[in-house]
Write a protein that holds these residues in place. Structure first.
Motif, PDB file in Angstrom:
ATOM      1  N   TYR A 270      43.225  36.939  37.046  1.00  0.00           N
ATOM      2  CA  TYR A 270      44.572  37.240  36.552  1.00  0.00           C
ATOM      3  C   TYR A 270      45.341  35.968  36.187  1.00  0.00           C
ATOM      4  CZ  TYR A 270      43.808  42.015  38.141  1.00  0.00           C
ATOM      5  OH  TYR A 270      43.308  43.298  38.315  1.00  0.00           O
TER       6      TYR A 270
ATOM      7  N   THR B 204      39.537  37.562  43.738  1.00  0.00           N
ATOM      8  CA  THR B 204      40.146  38.702  43.050  1.00  0.00           C
ATOM      9  C   THR B 204      41.295  38.273  42.146  1.00  0.00           C
ATOM     10  OG1 THR B 204      39.531  40.224  44.820  1.00  0.00           O
ATOM     11  CG2 THR B 204      41.345  40.906  43.383  1.00  0.00           C
ATOM     12  N   ILE B 205      42.113  37.315  42.607  1.00  0.00           N
ATOM     13  CA  ILE B 205      43.305  36.966  41.820  1.00  0.00           C
ATOM     14  C   ILE B 205      43.027  35.954  40.715  1.00  0.00           C
ATOM     15  CG2 ILE B 205      44.864  37.536  43.711  1.00  0.00           C
ATOM     16  CD1 ILE B 205      45.197  34.526  44.200  1.00  0.00           C
TER      17      ILE B 205
ATOM     18  N   THR C 102      54.707  33.938  39.825  1.00  0.00           N
ATOM     19  CA  THR C 102      53.339  34.060  40.316  1.00  0.00           C
ATOM     20  C   THR C 102      53.270  34.934  41.561  1.00  0.00           C
ATOM     21  OG1 THR C 102      52.810  31.877  39.435  1.00  0.00           O
ATOM     22  CG2 THR C 102      51.316  32.765  41.091  1.00  0.00           C
TER      23      THR C 102
ATOM     24  N   VAL D 193      50.124  43.098  41.074  1.00  0.00           N
ATOM     25  CA  VAL D 193      48.742  43.303  40.643  1.00  0.00           C
ATOM     26  C   VAL D 193      47.922  43.980  41.744  1.00  0.00           C
ATOM     27  CG1 VAL D 193      46.577  42.041  40.267  1.00  0.00           C
ATOM     28  CG2 VAL D 193      48.555  41.546  38.839  1.00  0.00           C
TER      29      VAL D 193
ATOM     30  N   LYS E 290      53.813  38.505  40.627  1.00  0.00           N
ATOM     31  CA  LYS E 290      52.666  39.023  39.875  1.00  0.00           C
ATOM     32  C   LYS E 290      51.537  39.426  40.818  1.00  0.00           C
ATOM     33  CE  LYS E 290      49.360  37.786  36.223  1.00  0.00           C
ATOM     34  NZ  LYS E 290      48.979  36.755  35.218  1.00  0.00           N
ATOM     35  N   VAL E 291      51.225  38.576  41.790  1.00  0.00           N
ATOM     36  CA  VAL E 291      50.147  38.890  42.723  1.00  0.00           C
ATOM     37  C   VAL E 291      50.510  40.127  43.546  1.00  0.00           C
ATOM     38  CG1 VAL E 291      48.824  38.061  44.699  1.00  0.00           C
ATOM     39  CG2 VAL E 291      49.332  36.514  42.807  1.00  0.00           C
TER      40      VAL E 291
END
Length: 328
Positions: A127, A123-124, A258, A265, A261-262
């Motif tokens: 991105y 999933t990540i 990072t 997101v 962001k995760v």
């Protein structure tokens, strides 16, 4: 008026004793002025509360209530301190959502996604998040050792897909050891993930929602006395956990960016602790934990204290956020 808080601990996995320790620390540090706390042990056989005489009282699963001395107790919020199933894989999050009871960890979808290492990494990646090269196996699949090694190389890590605390994980240096490592991982789960070895500094990054804002905590460098950060290293003193991490400014900035962001997101809530390994200045993500260890020695509490956040403030903020989100 004081709020009734259930602190759930235990669970169905090998992480049961670790979760009991986490839940006990949470219970100890929650304010008696604000909360009435009820440590609830969750096992496959029963969910129960032990009173001051160590008499067990069963939880009514129809509405997650507790009967004590002819009084029916309902809970204003649940503090989730269960590592592994059913507290970290989305099962209890879905249950409490149906019961309309606020709880401190992320929602059921995010919990299920992050607990499944393969689905989480898949999933990540779109991105722009760096991850190790990986190979997936399900129980019963034909094992093509040459194909696996051609893809991920040696050494490599063989991991149970849905397990915590490094249960079922092996570092494999020689091809003839691969099959045994695969069988060991299948003892923990019917899905496994085999990953390329990343040779670099390992770090752990805590991200929480604190006082209404997403906050990245001071980063911890993990130095294992063993060959990797296994169960002994995590829980039996076979590692150094150095906070703040001894990394460069650019590495720190990249890891913070990072991890945040995760978290954003995936629309996370509550606590997360993410593991990375640096290749040069770039962090490669290994996994995300959504109910990390919460003892005084655990990494996330260490990071919180380095940020000037006491354990009481850390735990009470999680309850405040859960109540606020529920009432929003």
């Amino acid at each position: 008026m004081k709020k009734n808080i259930a602190i759930i601990m235990g669970g169905y996995s090998n992480e049961f004793p670790i979760s009991i320790k986490s839940g006990s620390v949470v219970t100890k540090h929650l304010s008696n002025d604000r909360f009435i706390t009820y440590p609830i042990v969750v096992t496959k056989e029963s969910w129960y509360y032990n009173d001051e005489n160590q008499v067990a009282h069963e939880i009514d699963k129809n509405d997650f209530s507790l009967k004590l001395q002819n009084e029916r107790i309902h809970f204003d919020c649940v503090f989730n301190a269960i590592h592994g199933s059913p507290g970290e894989d989305g099962l209890l999050q879905a249950y409490f959502s149906l019961m309309q009871i606020p709880q401190t960890s992320c929602a059921y979808y995010q919990a299920a996604l992050t607990f499944n290492k393969r689905d989480f990494l898949s999933t990540i990646k779109p991105y722009g998040i760096n991850c190790a090269t990986s190979y997936f196996l399900n129980y019963g699949d034909t094992v093509n050792e040459h194909e696996i090694i051609d893809k991920v190389g040696l050494p490599c890590f063989v991991k149970a897909n849905k397990a915590g605390s490094s249960f079922g994980i092996s570092k494999v240096y020689k091809s003839e050891k691969l099959k045994a490592a695969i069988n060991k991982a299948f003892d923990e789960d019917d899905e496994i993930i085999i990953e390329s070895f990343l040779d670099g500094t390992e770090i752990s990054v805590g991200v929480i929602t604190y006082q209404g804002k997403v906050k990245v905590l001071p980063i911890t460098e993990v130095v294992s006395d063993n060959d990797f950060f296994d169960y002994e290293a995590k829980y039996q003193g076979k590692s150094q956990e150095i906070t703040p991490a001894r990394i460069t400014d650019i590495q720190w900035q990249n890891a913070e960016k990072t991890a945040k962001k995760v978290y954003e997101v995936l629309k996370m809530e509550g606590y997360t602790r993410s593991e990375f390994i640096f290749i040069g200045d770039e962090p490669f993500m290994l996994e995300m934990n959504t109910t990390p260890g919460l003892t005084e020695e655990s990494i996330l509490p260490q990071q919180a204290q380095a940020a000037g956040i006491s354990l009481s403030e850390l735990f009470e903020s999680a309850i405040d956020e859960a109540l606020k989100n529920f009432n929003a």
